[in-house]
Every structure is written in structure tokens, then in C-alpha cells.
Design an enzyme around this catalytic site. Structure first.
Site, PDB file in Angstrom:
ATOM      1  N   MET A   1      81.973  14.923 -44.516  1.00  0.00           N
ATOM      2  CA  MET A   1      83.134  15.142 -44.471  1.00  0.00           C
ATOM      3  C   MET A   1      84.061  14.290 -43.631  1.00  0.00           C
ATOM      4  O   MET A   1      84.629  15.245 -42.436  1.00  0.00           O
ATOM      5  CB  MET A   1      83.522  16.357 -44.772  1.00  0.00           C
ATOM      6  CG  MET A   1      82.412  16.937 -45.706  1.00  0.00           C
ATOM      7  SD  MET A   1      83.136  18.921 -45.749  1.00  0.00           S
ATOM      8  CE  MET A   1      81.518  19.245 -43.950  1.00  0.00           C
ATOM      9  N   GLY A   2      84.130  12.761 -43.932  1.00  0.00           N
ATOM     10  CA  GLY A   2      85.899  12.339 -43.082  1.00  0.00           C
ATOM     11  C   GLY A   2      86.976  12.972 -43.432  1.00  0.00           C
ATOM     12  O   GLY A   2      87.343  13.154 -44.468  1.00  0.00           O
ATOM     13  N   THR A   3      87.338  14.023 -42.404  1.00  0.00           N
ATOM     14  CA  THR A   3      88.593  14.927 -42.449  1.00  0.00           C
ATOM     15  C   THR A   3      89.394  15.229 -41.472  1.00  0.00           C
ATOM     16  O   THR A   3      89.551  14.525 -40.541  1.00  0.00           O
ATOM     17  CB  THR A   3      87.341  16.100 -42.226  1.00  0.00           C
ATOM     18  OG1 THR A   3      85.949  16.518 -43.436  1.00  0.00           O
ATOM     19  CG2 THR A   3      87.436  17.455 -42.681  1.00  0.00           C
ATOM     20  N   THR A   4      90.326  16.432 -42.152  1.00  0.00           N
ATOM     21  CA  THR A   4      90.974  17.017 -41.103  1.00  0.00           C
ATOM     22  C   THR A   4      90.725  18.617 -41.404  1.00  0.00           C
ATOM     23  O   THR A   4      91.259  19.227 -42.322  1.00  0.00           O
ATOM     24  CB  THR A   4      92.733  17.067 -41.632  1.00  0.00           C
ATOM     25  OG1 THR A   4      92.633  15.475 -42.004  1.00  0.00           O
ATOM     26  CG2 THR A   4      93.172  17.421 -40.640  1.00  0.00           C
TER      27      THR A   4
END
Length: 236
Positions: free
Chosen positions: A14-17
Site C-alpha cells: 500500500m504505497g499510500t497516503t
């Protein structure tokens, strides 16, 4: 093996914000919804804000599998804790359980978490538990790959004593900014507001988010883009 197929077998990440913000009376948690497998988007509408108890939620980033198993264990332990004490666990207890699991397994886990919630003793609280298992209580916390683009924004925009609506707007604006700049963040924006009255979930589709510099207006399909361009006829 075809190099393009290697991404399909990559771990779900989950390359995420993810964001947690305190306001005058509670907390607002927010996240995008893009889950990646290498270069491929495995899920464009995943829910990265997970319930731990009735009054405590966690935002997950990093390895999807790692963050899910930590959340599952903490939820189980908190359930036992609530039965033994006869009252809901505090946000601090939940955050320390997340910290304990993350720190004791730091060599095997690749996940950063933000714990947020409300309890009758301390009100709304946000705790960041980044990679490695440190725990930091903060008035706001940001994490994931999109957070790199948001530190200056939060330094300017966050203020103490915000109302619930101001906090919600700040979180949605921040996630949309990160989506615009970070290729690993995208999809929709989900928020969870927790206060003395309970929990409220909100959902913001991608086509309702504000557009930022150099972003294109959303289109329904490639045909819409082609039809709107109306090229000049060829003259022989």
C-alpha cells in the site's frame, strides 16, 4: 520468466497516503485507496482505515499483509482486554499494543501505522507508529509514500482547536494533494471521524476531489477524450 509478469507475483504493497488529525472534540483519519503489486494496481478502492474497537481505528501503510496481521492481532487482544476490564480500551492502550507488536517483530514487518480514536479519559488522540515500532503522540500524523509531499503543507495549514468540518476538509485536501503528486497513491478518499458521539465514515470519489497543477479533468473513457479534441480535417 517474463519481466512484466514479475510484478504480478510481488507482495501487495500500500504505497499510500494516510493521515490522522486531532480537532477540538475528536480526531479525523483519512487515506487514499490504491493498493499496488509492483507496477500494477491490485485494488483501486481498498479500505486502509481499519476498526480496532468501537472507539479506536488504525490507518495502514506499507505491506498490506503485514499491516493486516498486526491489526487482526491487536483487535483480538483489545477484545480480551475489554472483557477483562468491563469497559472499552483507551486509545493509548491500543496504540501501545500496536507499538509492542511492531517493535518485537521489526525485523520481519514492513508497515507504518497511525492509531487514532477517542476515549472518556483523554479525548481525541493520534499516535504514529512508523517502521521499527517507535510510538509518538502527535496533534497530527502523516505516513506512507505520499507523506513526503505533505510536511510543508501541514506546517502551514494545521492549527490547534480546529472544528470538525475544518479538520475533515484539511484531511481531504491533503490526501488529494498527495494523490496528485504521488504515483503510488490514488483512487478515492475515505475518512473516519471519531468523537464522543461515535464514529462517522465518509467517502469521496476520485472525480469529486479538487484538481491541482497540471492535472487533467476526469474523463469517462478514451472515446470522450478523442471526441472532445475534434481534430482538423485533412486537406489534400
Amino acid at each position: 520468466m517474463d519481466p512484466s509478469m514479475a510484478d504480478l507475483s510481488s507482495p501487495h504493497s500500500m504505497g499510500t497516503t494516510i493521515i490522522g488529525v486531532t480537532y477540538n472534540g475528536g480526531v479525523v483519519l483519512g487515506a487514499d485507496s490504491r493498493t499496488s503489486t509492483g507496477m500494477y494496481i491490485a485494488n483501486r478502492a481498498s479500505d486502509k482505515i481499519t476498526q480496532l474497537t468501537d472507539n479506536v481505528y488504525v490507518c495502514r501503510s506499507g505491506s498490506a499483509a503485514d499491516s493486516q496481521i498486526v491489526s487482526d492481532y491487536v483487535r483480538y487482544f483489545l477484545h480480551q482486554h475489554t472483557i477483562q476490564l468491563g469497559q472499552p480500551a483507551t486509545v493509548k492502550v491500543a496504540a501501545n499494543l500496536v507499538r509492542l507488536l511492531s517493535y518485537n517483530n521489526k525485523n520481519m514487518l514492513r508497515t507504518g501505522l497511525i492509531v487514532g480514536g477517542w476515549d472518556k479519559y483523554e479525548g481525541g488522540k493520534i499516535y504514529g507508529v512508523p517502521l521499527g515500532g517507535t510510538i509518538v503522540e502527535q496533534p497530527f500524523a502523516i505516513g506512507g509514500s505520499g507523506s513526503s509531499y505533505l510536511y510543508g503543507f501541514f506546517d502551514q495549514e494545521w492549527k490547534e482547536g480546529m472544528t470538525k468540518d475544518e479538520a475533515e476538509k484539511l484531511v481531504v485536501k491533503a490526501v488529494s494533494l498527495a494523490i496528485a503528486r504521488d504515483g503510488a497513491s490514488g483512487g478515492v478518499v475515505r475518512t473516519v471521524t471519531i468523537n464522543s458521539e461515535g464514529v462517522t465514515r465518509n467517502f469521496y470519489p476520485g472525480d469529486t476531489l479538487p484538481l491541482w497543477h497540471e492535472e487533467l479533468e476526469p474523463q469517462n473513457s478514451l472515446l470522450d477524450i478523442l471526441s472532445s479534441s475534434s481534430p482538423e480535417p485533412m486537406i489534400s
